[in-house]
Write a protein that holds these residues in place. Sequence first.
Motif, PDB file in Angstrom:
ATOM      1  N   GLY A  37       0.696  -9.128  12.012  1.00  0.00           N
ATOM      2  CA  GLY A  37      -0.574  -9.237  12.712  1.00  0.00           C
ATOM      3  C   GLY A  37      -1.711  -8.592  11.942  1.00  0.00           C
ATOM      4  O   GLY A  37      -1.567  -8.188  10.783  1.00  0.00           O
ATOM      5  N   LEU A  38      -2.865  -8.485  12.604  1.00  0.00           N
ATOM      6  CA  LEU A  38      -4.074  -7.971  11.967  1.00  0.00           C
ATOM      7  C   LEU A  38      -4.333  -6.500  12.279  1.00  0.00           C
ATOM      8  O   LEU A  38      -5.292  -5.934  11.768  1.00  0.00           O
ATOM      9  N   ASN A  39      -3.521  -5.912  13.144  1.00  0.00           N
ATOM     10  CA  ASN A  39      -3.681  -4.494  13.508  1.00  0.00           C
ATOM     11  C   ASN A  39      -5.110  -4.208  13.974  1.00  0.00           C
ATOM     12  O   ASN A  39      -5.767  -3.266  13.515  1.00  0.00           O
ATOM     13  N   LEU A  40      -5.590  -5.012  14.904  1.00  0.00           N
ATOM     14  CA  LEU A  40      -6.945  -4.856  15.415  1.00  0.00           C
ATOM     15  C   LEU A  40      -7.038  -3.674  16.375  1.00  0.00           C
ATOM     16  O   LEU A  40      -6.035  -3.217  16.931  1.00  0.00           O
ATOM     17  N   THR A  41      -8.248  -3.213  16.603  1.00  0.00           N
ATOM     18  CA  THR A  41      -8.471  -2.094  17.514  1.00  0.00           C
ATOM     19  C   THR A  41      -8.131  -2.488  18.951  1.00  0.00           C
ATOM     20  O   THR A  41      -8.120  -3.671  19.313  1.00  0.00           O
ATOM     21  N   LEU A  42      -7.931  -1.480  19.768  1.00  0.00           N
ATOM     22  CA  LEU A  42      -7.637  -1.705  21.188  1.00  0.00           C
ATOM     23  C   LEU A  42      -8.806  -2.417  21.870  1.00  0.00           C
ATOM     24  O   LEU A  42      -8.594  -3.288  22.720  1.00  0.00           O
ATOM     25  N   ALA A  43     -10.027  -2.084  21.511  1.00  0.00           N
ATOM     26  CA  ALA A  43     -11.194  -2.723  22.140  1.00  0.00           C
ATOM     27  C   ALA A  43     -11.209  -4.221  21.892  1.00  0.00           C
ATOM     28  O   ALA A  43     -11.510  -5.007  22.799  1.00  0.00           O
TER      29      ALA A  43
END
Length: 385
Positions: A157-163
């Motif tokens: 995955g892209l390891n995006l922020t929680l927001a």
Amino acid sequence: MNSRAKQNDALPPDIAVDENGDLSARVHAEPAHPYRSAFARDAARILHARAFRRLAGKTQVFSRLARDLPGDHFRTRLTHTLEVAQISGTLATALGLNRELAEALALAHDIGHPPFGHAGEKALDTALRQHGLGFDHNLHALRIVTWFEERYPAWRGLNLTLAVREGIVKHSRDYSSATHPELAAYFLDLRPPLEAQLIDLADEIAYLTADFDDGLDSGILTVAGVCNHVPLFRSFHDEIKTQYPAAPIKQAVYETLNRMLNALVTDLIEEVRTHVAALGATTLDDIRRAPGRIAALSPAMEADRAAAKSYLYTHFYNSPGMEEEHERAAQVVRELFALLMAEPGLLPADHQAQIPTEGLARTVADYIAGMTDSYIEQLWSRYAK
């Protein structure tokens, strides 16, 4: 649109999502970037994702199957997404919200859509219902950014922020923890931040004005017909014809749609400010615990928007020629889904590997959802005919 915020347009600063707060956390910890915020990095990761590039080959309104339409300049899902990102950035700046977060969410908001637009999504959902499942493009988008994108050796995955992950899930609808316990990490009992709430309205504004543009340009809609039935369009068109009586038809239409878009955005900004003031909200937590969503158009503008959208449904989206294309798109999705269910050996090796954990029906849906219009057409022509 003027994206420069007036001082009194901005909301209390603590309503904006803090780029260094808890919502900037990632599943896999990463060191801070020396000159980019966490949300700016998320926007870049989405922009460079394979799934984002595939939006260039996915239907917005016109299907790639519509042979008689000169479709190169009509919106695709990608160009629509870029328009939503521009509007979202303007809204966030005017309201003093986190622009980088809003733009990241806008870039991701349609990344989970399958080929052939809403006709393809409906057909895929119908096919999955026969196996006790369903298709939701928001939840599929979450699967894309948390698993299917493979760009980094340290994680999937892209390891995006929680927001950003929360906003992908909740920007356009609410989910219940009773029916979606797998989404527990995304604060299902709380409202999303305003940056996420604005995306749904930015999406509505973008496609409302753009679809009149494409509908009129295609000849499916006429200026006279729209003026007769869409008060919001008519008021601005009359104004422009008075101001520029010699303007060519297309330029008058473009200026009409520009003013429509500006009016919708301005109304939304003013209504959000009004709702925040009425609530007495001064922090993000106040927004999260509000009795309803804060982002909305005024009642008068919402009535105009609904009337315009109703006209588009009747005279454009569900017009006779478009209905035929929707039916054919559904046939392509339905028949290819059935074929791959019967012959899973036709799936790529990486998709076959996920069958033991995800099940065959979900795996087939994941494969189809990732296709562009032209690719699914090629597979259907090769296997299903």
